[in-house]
Scaffold this motif. Structure first.
Motif, PDB file in Angstrom:
ATOM      1  N   VAL A  17       0.833  -1.200   0.000  1.00 25.26           N
ATOM      2  CA  VAL A  17       0.000   0.000   0.000  1.00 25.26           C
ATOM      3  C   VAL A  17       0.870   1.254   0.000  1.00 25.26           C
ATOM      4  CG1 VAL A  17      -1.747   1.312   1.278  1.00 25.26           C
ATOM      5  CG2 VAL A  17      -1.830  -1.196   1.261  1.00 25.26           C
ATOM      6  N   MET A  18       0.519   2.180  -0.875  1.00 25.07           N
ATOM      7  CA  MET A  18       1.122   3.507  -0.891  1.00 25.07           C
ATOM      8  C   MET A  18       0.076   4.479  -0.359  1.00 25.07           C
ATOM      9  SD  MET A  18       2.264   5.754  -4.187  1.00 25.07           S
ATOM     10  CE  MET A  18       3.225   7.253  -4.011  1.00 25.07           C
ATOM     11  N   LEU A  19       0.367   5.109   0.763  1.00 28.27           N
ATOM     12  CA  LEU A  19      -0.454   6.206   1.261  1.00 28.27           C
ATOM     13  C   LEU A  19       0.192   7.483   0.746  1.00 28.27           C
ATOM     14  CD1 LEU A  19      -0.983   5.295   5.032  1.00 28.27           C
ATOM     15  CD2 LEU A  19      -2.660   5.151   3.193  1.00 28.27           C
ATOM     16  N   ASN A  20      -0.487   8.193  -0.125  1.00 29.26           N
ATOM     17  CA  ASN A  20       0.058   9.418  -0.694  1.00 29.26           C
ATOM     18  C   ASN A  20      -0.726  10.596  -0.122  1.00 29.26           C
ATOM     19  OD1 ASN A  20      -0.341  11.477  -3.326  1.00 29.26           O
ATOM     20  ND2 ASN A  20       1.749  10.859  -2.857  1.00 29.26           N
ATOM     21  N   PHE A  21      -0.045  11.438   0.639  1.00 28.87           N
ATOM     22  CA  PHE A  21      -0.663  12.619   1.237  1.00 28.87           C
ATOM     23  C   PHE A  21      -0.406  13.804   0.322  1.00 28.87           C
ATOM     24  CE2 PHE A  21      -0.013   9.608   4.599  1.00 28.87           C
ATOM     25  CZ  PHE A  21      -1.179   9.702   5.341  1.00 28.87           C
ATOM     26  N   TRP A  22      -1.482  14.490  -0.082  1.00 27.66           N
ATOM     27  CA  TRP A  22      -1.382  15.489  -1.142  1.00 27.66           C
ATOM     28  C   TRP A  22      -2.474  16.548  -0.995  1.00 27.66           C
ATOM     29  CZ3 TRP A  22      -5.320  16.210  -4.823  1.00 27.66           C
ATOM     30  CH2 TRP A  22      -6.397  15.337  -4.673  1.00 27.66           C
ATOM     31  N   ALA A  23      -2.390  17.572  -1.858  1.00 26.68           N
ATOM     32  CA  ALA A  23      -3.408  18.624  -1.907  1.00 26.68           C
ATOM     33  C   ALA A  23      -3.533  19.131  -3.337  1.00 26.68           C
ATOM     34  CB  ALA A  23      -3.017  19.777  -0.983  1.00 26.68           C
ATOM     35  N   ILE A  96       3.887   7.213   2.120  1.00 31.37           N
ATOM     36  CA  ILE A  96       4.258   6.193   3.095  1.00 31.37           C
ATOM     37  C   ILE A  96       3.909   4.839   2.486  1.00 31.37           C
ATOM     38  CG2 ILE A  96       3.776   5.250   5.388  1.00 31.37           C
ATOM     39  CD1 ILE A  96       3.122   8.104   6.290  1.00 31.37           C
ATOM     40  N   PHE A  97       4.841   3.911   2.561  1.00 28.89           N
ATOM     41  CA  PHE A  97       4.652   2.584   1.972  1.00 28.89           C
ATOM     42  C   PHE A  97       4.505   1.554   3.080  1.00 28.89           C
ATOM     43  CE2 PHE A  97       6.618   5.208  -1.152  1.00 28.89           C
ATOM     44  CZ  PHE A  97       5.991   4.850  -2.332  1.00 28.89           C
ATOM     45  N   TYR A 105       7.430   0.463   5.695  1.00 28.22           N
ATOM     46  CA  TYR A 105       8.800   0.100   5.320  1.00 28.22           C
ATOM     47  C   TYR A 105       9.528   1.227   4.603  1.00 28.22           C
ATOM     48  CZ  TYR A 105       7.109  -0.981   0.571  1.00 28.22           C
ATOM     49  OH  TYR A 105       6.558  -0.912  -0.685  1.00 28.22           O
ATOM     50  N   ALA A 106       8.840   2.297   4.223  1.00 26.07           N
ATOM     51  CA  ALA A 106       9.510   3.427   3.579  1.00 26.07           C
ATOM     52  C   ALA A 106       8.638   4.670   3.668  1.00 26.07           C
ATOM     53  CB  ALA A 106       9.819   3.110   2.118  1.00 26.07           C
ATOM     54  N   VAL A 107       9.309   5.827   3.731  1.00 21.13           N
ATOM     55  CA  VAL A 107       8.640   7.128   3.680  1.00 21.13           C
ATOM     56  C   VAL A 107       9.403   7.976   2.676  1.00 21.13           C
ATOM     57  CG1 VAL A 107       8.021   9.216   4.968  1.00 21.13           C
ATOM     58  CG2 VAL A 107       7.921   6.974   6.103  1.00 21.13           C
ATOM     59  N   HIS A 108       8.658   8.606   1.771  1.00 23.63           N
ATOM     60  CA  HIS A 108       9.258   9.478   0.761  1.00 23.63           C
ATOM     61  C   HIS A 108       8.614  10.849   0.867  1.00 23.63           C
ATOM     62  CE1 HIS A 108      11.318  10.211  -3.120  1.00 23.63           C
ATOM     63  NE2 HIS A 108      10.350  11.117  -3.240  1.00 23.63           N
ATOM     64  N   GLN A 109       9.438  11.870   1.102  1.00 22.65           N
ATOM     65  CA  GLN A 109       8.932  13.235   1.161  1.00 22.65           C
ATOM     66  C   GLN A 109       9.321  13.967  -0.108  1.00 22.65           C
ATOM     67  OE1 GLN A 109      10.544  14.392   5.040  1.00 22.65           O
ATOM     68  NE2 GLN A 109       8.445  14.327   5.803  1.00 22.65           N
ATOM     69  N   GLY A 110       8.393  14.712  -0.668  1.00 20.60           N
ATOM     70  CA  GLY A 110       8.633  15.432  -1.912  1.00 20.60           C
ATOM     71  C   GLY A 110       8.144  14.627  -3.102  1.00 20.60           C
ATOM     72  N   VAL A 111       8.363  15.191  -4.290  1.00 19.92           N
ATOM     73  CA  VAL A 111       7.911  14.555  -5.526  1.00 19.92           C
ATOM     74  C   VAL A 111       8.589  13.211  -5.699  1.00 19.92           C
ATOM     75  CG1 VAL A 111       7.884  14.748  -8.045  1.00 19.92           C
ATOM     76  CG2 VAL A 111       7.511  16.768  -6.648  1.00 19.92           C
ATOM     77  N   ILE A 112       7.815  12.208  -6.078  1.00 18.95           N
ATOM     78  CA  ILE A 112       8.363  10.885  -6.358  1.00 18.95           C
ATOM     79  C   ILE A 112       8.376  10.686  -7.869  1.00 18.95           C
ATOM     80  CG2 ILE A 112       6.169   9.622  -6.247  1.00 18.95           C
ATOM     81  CD1 ILE A 112       7.742   7.496  -4.574  1.00 18.95           C
ATOM     82  N   ASN A 113       9.501  10.177  -8.379  1.00 18.17           N
ATOM     83  CA  ASN A 113       9.556   9.917  -9.821  1.00 18.17           C
ATOM     84  C   ASN A 113       9.306   8.432 -10.086  1.00 18.17           C
ATOM     85  OD1 ASN A 113      12.076   8.441  -9.789  1.00 18.17           O
ATOM     86  ND2 ASN A 113      13.176  10.382  -9.677  1.00 18.17           N
TER      87      ASN A 113
END
Length: 130
Positions: A17-23, A96-97, A105-113
């Motif tokens: 699961v990818m939880l993508n927090f956005w606006a 958040i993955f 198991y992973a957190v990515h802040q900012g734009v993901i490519n």
């Protein structure tokens, strides 16, 4: 969700699961949405799920965004940002993955490519087999 359905992370056990927090007002969020949609289409059949958690905006505004970007994964309304507070989100976008057991198991802040996103997804699939 935008369509009025309740969402529970427990419903996605056994999947990556990818939880993508956005606006909608966030230019980097707009930039990465097509990348996320493409990855969802590519990996959904293998057990990849995206839950895009919106930052406290009203359904009418979010629905227009979903239509504009042709998003087919669940878009979650988080009004008034309770979910984001639970996860300690303080910047957008943040992804958040979660593995198949529901563990982060992973957190990515900012734009993901696309390359980064594919690696996070593959990492999640590898965790499933172990």
């Amino acid at each position: 969700t935008v369509s009025g359905e309740p969402v529970s992370l427990a419903d996605y056990r056994g999947k990556v699961v990818m939880l993508n927090f956005w606006a909608t007002w966030c230019p980097p969020c707009r930039e990465e949405m097509p990348v996320i949609q493409n990855a969802f289409e590519q990996f959904h059949d293998r057990g990849f799920v995206v839950l895009a958690v919106n930052n406290a905006e009203r359904n009418d505004r979010v629905s227009v965004f979903v239509e504009q970007y042709k998003l087919t994964f669940p878009v979650v309304l988080d009004y008034p940002a309770d979910i984001q507070q639970q996860f300690g989100i303080n910047g957008y976008p943040t992804s958040i993955f979660l593995d198949d057991q529901g563990k982060i198991y992973a957190v990515h802040q900012g734009v993901i490519n696309a390359v980064q996103l594919t690696q996070y997804i593959e990492d999640g699939f590898q965790r499933m087999s172990s």
